[in-house]
Write an enzyme that holds these catalytic residues in place. Structure first.
Site, PDB file in Angstrom:
ATOM      1  N   HIS B 127       7.544  -3.729   3.512  1.00 23.84           N
ATOM      2  CA  HIS B 127       7.997  -5.090   3.230  1.00 23.84           C
ATOM      3  C   HIS B 127       8.048  -5.922   4.497  1.00 23.84           C
ATOM      4  O   HIS B 127       8.523  -5.459   5.535  1.00 23.84           O
ATOM      5  CB  HIS B 127       9.390  -5.060   2.611  1.00 23.84           C
ATOM      6  N   CYS B 196       2.743  -8.246   3.989  1.00 22.36           N
ATOM      7  CA  CYS B 196       2.283  -9.501   3.404  1.00 22.36           C
ATOM      8  C   CYS B 196       2.342 -10.625   4.427  1.00 22.36           C
ATOM      9  O   CYS B 196       3.029 -10.560   5.423  1.00 22.36           O
ATOM     10  CB  CYS B 196       3.091  -9.852   2.152  1.00 22.36           C
ATOM     11  N   ARG B 205      -2.678 -10.685   3.586  1.00 21.84           N
ATOM     12  CA  ARG B 205      -2.076  -9.469   4.132  1.00 21.84           C
ATOM     13  C   ARG B 205      -2.307  -9.447   5.626  1.00 21.84           C
ATOM     14  O   ARG B 205      -3.347  -9.910   6.113  1.00 21.84           O
ATOM     15  CB  ARG B 205      -2.717  -8.213   3.518  1.00 21.84           C
TER      16      ARG B 205
END
Lengths: 53, 234
Positions: B127, B196, B205
């Site tokens: 994340h 991301c 990305r």
């Protein structure tokens, strides 16, 4: 809506206030435990992988 | 009277929706981090306990007849990653698989990519934001930065080869055994990190590639990259 709930709670004002607090906490618990974990993956913050989709 | 009831109900609904949005923001910004904190702490504890119980003899990697290691179990942690550039105490468990549930507990190893330290591409996703923000400072990674992993028996020190590369989500070639656009021109022991971009979006990305620079058994102590975090500045 809230007035209707308040009128239908039993007891005097103090009891009503106490029940209201408990109800609010219950709603927040359900939101954090079930609703938000379901809704959060629908947002883009989870898309960290490369894939074919 | 009915107009008043209508207006009152409408305003109550607006207040309710507003409160819901505020609560949801609190959940995303704060509560997911709290949950990820306890989940990763549990993962790290479990790994340390499992590794402490493992006999040291079994860890010796030099035996020629050593059986093939068991495949990583889906959703289970198998390694710990350290990236000094992202913080001296930056320490995250690596779990097998990149499902949503898995990534809530730590970094996710792409199933089907190489095992840690082996020839091929050990690819890991994490994340950027929410769930503890593991890769929040991802763009600060520079060539030469150390990415250190341990599986309980061996320390693996990878070195970043180039600044983060921005691509589209469908570009799966970046986790190929010899990743496209990485500059690697032959088979090797590579590592790929993906997250991301932009920070709160999902349109692109960010990719970082590294190659295996050094390994040492855990009995030899922590690798130099972790002992002197700034020594890796390149």
């Amino acid at each position: 809506m809230y007035g209707w709930i308040w009128r239908h709670l039993p007891g005097n004002a103090w009891v009503k206030a106490l029940i209201s607090v408990v109800l609010v906490l219950a709603v927040v618990y359900v939101l954090f435990q079930y609703v938000f974990p379901w809704a959060e993956p629908l947002l883009p913050f989870n898309d960290v992988t490369v894939d074919g989709q | 009277m009915t107009v008043r009831l209508f207006v009152r109900t409408l305003s109550e609904l607006c207040i309710t929706v507003g409160a819901l949005i505020v609560l949801f923001v609190v959940y995303v910004l704060y509560w997911t981090g709290v949950q990820a904190g306890s989940a990763t702490a549990g993962q790290l504890d479990g790994l340390q306990r499992a590794w402490a119980q493992r006999p040291v003899e079994a860890a010796a990697p030099a035996e020629p007849a050593a059986p093939a290691p068991a495949p990583y179990a889906d959703g289970k942690g198998f390694a710990v990653m350290y990236v000094p550039r992202l913080g001296q105490d930056w320490e995250w468990p690596v779990l097998e698989g990149t499902r949503t549930d898995t990534l809530k507990k730590g970094l996710g190893h792409y199933a089907g990519t190489a095992r840690l330290g082996e020839t091929g591409n050990f690819a890991v996703a994490g994340h950027r934001r929410t769930y503890g923000d593991p890769f929040k400072d991802f763009p600060r990674l520079r060539p030469g930065d150390a990415v250190v992993l341990t599986d309980g028996t061996t320390w693996f020190t990878y070195r970043v080869d180039r600044a983060p590369y921005r691509t589209v989500p469908t570009d799966t070639a970046v986790i190929d055994p010899v990743p496209r656009r990485s500059g690697f021109d032959g088979p090797g022991r590579y590592l790929t990190l993906t997250t991301c971009d932009p920070e709160w979006g999902s349109s692109h990305r960010l990719i970082v590639w590294a190659h295996l620079d050094a390994t040492q058994p855990v009995t030899a102590g922590r690798p130099r990259a972790l002992r002197r975090p700034q020594a890796s500045d390149g």
